[in-house]
Design an enzyme around this catalytic site. Structure first.
Site, PDB file in Angstrom:
ATOM      1  N   SER A  67       0.874  -1.077   0.059  1.00 51.89           N
ATOM      2  CA  SER A  67       0.101   0.028  -0.155  1.00 51.89           C
ATOM      3  C   SER A  67       0.830   1.426  -0.076  1.00 51.89           C
ATOM      4  O   SER A  67       0.640   2.309  -0.753  1.00 51.89           O
ATOM      5  CB  SER A  67      -0.911   0.013   1.280  1.00 51.89           C
ATOM      6  OG  SER A  67      -1.901  -0.921   1.145  1.00 51.89           O
ATOM      7  N   ASP A 110      -6.730  -8.142   4.528  1.00 52.55           N
ATOM      8  CA  ASP A 110      -5.878  -8.893   3.465  1.00 52.55           C
ATOM      9  C   ASP A 110      -5.360 -10.108   4.286  1.00 52.55           C
ATOM     10  O   ASP A 110      -4.589 -11.173   3.620  1.00 52.55           O
ATOM     11  CB  ASP A 110      -4.957  -7.924   2.972  1.00 52.55           C
ATOM     12  CG  ASP A 110      -5.336  -6.932   1.904  1.00 52.55           C
ATOM     13  OD1 ASP A 110      -6.543  -6.964   1.534  1.00 52.55           O
ATOM     14  OD2 ASP A 110      -4.711  -5.981   1.679  1.00 52.55           O
ATOM     15  N   LYS A 122     -12.473  -8.969  -3.512  1.00 54.25           N
ATOM     16  CA  LYS A 122     -11.160  -8.809  -3.454  1.00 54.25           C
ATOM     17  C   LYS A 122     -10.477  -9.483  -4.796  1.00 54.25           C
ATOM     18  O   LYS A 122     -11.441  -9.549  -5.648  1.00 54.25           O
ATOM     19  CB  LYS A 122     -10.571  -9.377  -2.443  1.00 54.25           C
ATOM     20  CG  LYS A 122     -10.780  -8.674  -0.996  1.00 54.25           C
ATOM     21  CD  LYS A 122     -10.351  -7.445  -1.010  1.00 54.25           C
ATOM     22  CE  LYS A 122     -10.758  -6.648   0.184  1.00 54.25           C
ATOM     23  NZ  LYS A 122     -10.334  -5.111   0.063  1.00 54.25           N
ATOM     24  N   ARG A 134      -2.860 -13.843  -2.662  1.00 54.98           N
ATOM     25  CA  ARG A 134      -2.749 -14.015  -0.954  1.00 54.98           C
ATOM     26  C   ARG A 134      -3.274 -15.474  -0.588  1.00 54.98           C
ATOM     27  O   ARG A 134      -3.141 -15.999   0.382  1.00 54.98           O
ATOM     28  CB  ARG A 134      -3.610 -13.150  -0.168  1.00 54.98           C
ATOM     29  CG  ARG A 134      -2.895 -11.614  -0.522  1.00 54.98           C
ATOM     30  CD  ARG A 134      -3.340 -10.541   0.479  1.00 54.98           C
ATOM     31  NE  ARG A 134      -2.970  -9.223   0.231  1.00 54.98           N
ATOM     32  CZ  ARG A 134      -1.779  -8.810   0.118  1.00 54.98           C
ATOM     33  NH1 ARG A 134      -0.892  -9.566   0.696  1.00 54.98           N
ATOM     34  NH2 ARG A 134      -1.857  -7.644  -0.115  1.00 54.98           N
TER      35      ARG A 134
HETATM   36  C1  S3P Z   1      -5.894  -1.185   0.054  1.00 61.31           C
HETATM   37  C2  S3P Z   1      -6.863  -1.162   0.625  1.00 61.31           C
HETATM   38  C3  S3P Z   1      -7.789  -2.442   0.874  1.00 61.31           C
HETATM   39  C4  S3P Z   1      -6.927  -3.763   0.803  1.00 61.31           C
HETATM   40  C5  S3P Z   1      -5.782  -3.505  -0.332  1.00 61.31           C
HETATM   41  C6  S3P Z   1      -5.186  -2.384  -0.337  1.00 61.31           C
HETATM   42  C7  S3P Z   1      -4.895   0.001  -0.072  1.00 61.31           C
HETATM   43  O1  S3P Z   1      -8.753  -2.440  -0.237  1.00 61.31           O
HETATM   44  O2  S3P Z   1      -7.750  -4.835   0.697  1.00 61.31           O
HETATM   45  O3  S3P Z   1      -5.256  -4.728  -0.541  1.00 61.31           O
HETATM   46  O4  S3P Z   1      -3.868  -0.001  -0.408  1.00 61.31           O
HETATM   47  O5  S3P Z   1      -5.476   0.856   0.073  1.00 61.31           O
HETATM   48  P1  S3P Z   1     -10.172  -1.685   0.096  1.00 61.31           P
HETATM   49  O6  S3P Z   1      -9.672  -0.125  -0.077  1.00 61.31           O
HETATM   50  O7  S3P Z   1     -11.079  -2.256  -0.871  1.00 61.31           O
HETATM   51  O8  S3P Z   1     -10.727  -2.191   1.421  1.00 61.31           O
END
Ligand code: S3P
Length: 433
Positions: free
Chosen positions: A22, A319, A346, A392
């Site tokens: 992220s 995640d 996801k 994952r």
């Molecule tokens: C993420 C937010 C999450 C997560 C994804 C990465 C991010 O998703 O599941 O793997 O980097 O902002 P969502 O915003 O859909 O919850």
């Protein structure tokens, strides 16, 4: 490529997990909007973040990547400034990456040109209506397939106006898309979250000089005239560490050290849940790396008991649920995961896929609309399983293979390249093969 695994006698060693996914996406994207050069150490050079970099290049941003080890790189980005992006000559391909598509959409909504975002088969089935709605309210024109619900997504950007927006789903991607669009808007943008989600965008924007304030459940952003550049190290990804946390906790002879893992409280739900289950996890003293807290983590063999996971915990471990489900299969008693319907949208429908694959390994798991129930304590038996292209799931199933009786074959081993290219090498490092 398929991989065959057996339970080793011991799991032991030190794993320096790759940089946080992220944060790597955000460092690249925000570096591109900064004035001046941005340096990012331990950038995650995995396919998802490379998709962000390729999209940025198509928008006229220059960058250079030097890979040091599988998935670990130094990135230099030549900031184009807030007004420096140019119209892409072709469709932008976010590949498997929801973060690339949704965050970039926020930026593109504020540009004086037209762009189209698409992705692979998985991403084209995932929802974009959650970003279409707020970005339209801000004044951009957006169109998507299937009633504006799925990519490809076409964006005609323009002069935006700030809005006050309450997120209908707890999503850091949607929050970030609105904040990024807010950089280009006239007037303030206020985003309210029903439940706290990862706050990496906010931390970086504040570090870059943006006037962004937390106000109760809301965030208030005043559009900046420019963003200062970043010189940043990316902490280890807790979502990558999750696989070793579960492997080390469940295996009867294990001690794994995980140096410099990000422990931002919006991300540490798995550590809390494993502690509730009875795990022996030592989280060392925290220090700051870039804008984020990190700690060295040591995990040792533990006896686990089942647990209920619901509500505000979910965004803090969303995640990590595939890894958690493997731990639950070995925990005494029942584990219930609720309020996790987001798992269905996801990289795959993770509720359905986990149920199907863990059943193949002999788990007693019942699918629910918003989660699952696992009757644990019976362990797992080796079998042929597949993550179906979902990185994952592939890694969680590999961990299951390190813990199960007998031999487990994981069919789509290459999927790890999406977020953790060195995964199989690290698995060997701790004694698995
Ligand atoms: C993420 C937010 C999450 C997560 C994804 C990465 C991010 O998703 O599941 O793997 O980097 O902002 P969502 O915003 O859909 O919850």
């Amino acid at each position: 490529m398929e991989r065959t695994l057996r339970r080793p006698a011991r799991l032991q060693g030190t794993v320096r997990v790759p940089g946080d996914k992220s944060i790597s996406h955000r460092a690249a994207l925000l570096g591109a909007l900064a004035t001046g050069p941005t340096s990012v150490r331990r950038f995650l050079a995995a396919d998802d973040c490379l998709a962000t970099l390729d999209c940025l290049r198509a928008l006229g941003v220059e960058w250079r990547l030097r890979e040091k080890a599988p998935g670990v790189a130094s990135l230099e980005v030549v900031g184009a400034g807030l007004r420096g992006l140019r119209e892409p000559a072709d469709v932008l391909d976010a590949r498997n990456s929801g973060t690339t598509l949704r965050l970039l959409a926020g930026v593109l909504a504020g540009q004086p040109f037209t762009s189209v975002l698409t992705g692979d088969h998985s991403l084209r089935s995932r929802p974009v209506d959650r970003i279409v709605e707020p970005l339209r309210l801000m004044g951009a024109q957006l169109f998507a397939r299937d009633g504006d619900r799925r990519p490809p997504l076409a964006i005609r950007g323009g002069q935006l106006r700030g809005i006050r927006y309450r997120l209908p789903v707890a999503s850091a991607q949607v929050k970030s898309a609105v904040l990024l669009a807010g950089l280009f808007a006239e007037g303030e943008t206020v985003v309210e979250e029903p439940v706290a989600t990862r706050d990496h965008t906010e931390r970086l924007l504040i570090a870059m000089g943006a006037d962004l304030r937390r106000e109760g459940p809301g965030l208030r952003l005043r559009p900046p005239s420019s963003l200062s550049s970043l010189d940043l190290e990316v902490p280890g990804d807790l979502s990558a560490a999750a696989f070793w946390l579960v492997a080390g906790t469940v295996h009867p002879e294990a001690e794994i050290v995980l140096p410099a893992v990000g422990v931002n409280p919006t991300r540490t739900g798995l550590l809390d849940v494993l502690a509730m289950m009875g795990a022996t996890i030592d989280v060392g003293e925290q220090r700051m790396v870039g804008e984020e807290p990190v700690a060295d983590i040591t995990v040792r063999s533990s006896s686990l008991r089942g647990v209920e996971v619901a509500g505000e915990l979910l965004p803090r471990l969303i995640d990590e649920v595939p890894a958690l489900a493997v731990a639950a299969a070995f925990a005494e008693g029942r584990t219930v995961v609720r309020d996790a319907a987001e798992l269905r949208v996801k990289e795959s429908d993770r509720i359905a896929a986990l149920t199907a694959q863990l059943r193949r390994l002999g788990a007693t798991i019942e699918e629910q609309p918003d989660g699952f129930v696992i009757e644990g304590g019976r362990g797992l038996q080796g079998a042929r399983v597949t993550g179906g292209g979902d990185h994952r799931l592939t890694m969680a199933l590999a961990v299951a293979g390190l813990l199960a009786e007998g031999e487990t074959t994981v069919e789509d081993g290459d999927a790890v390249a999406i977020s953790y290219p060195g995964f199989w090498q690290d698995l060997e490092r701790v004694g698995g093969c």
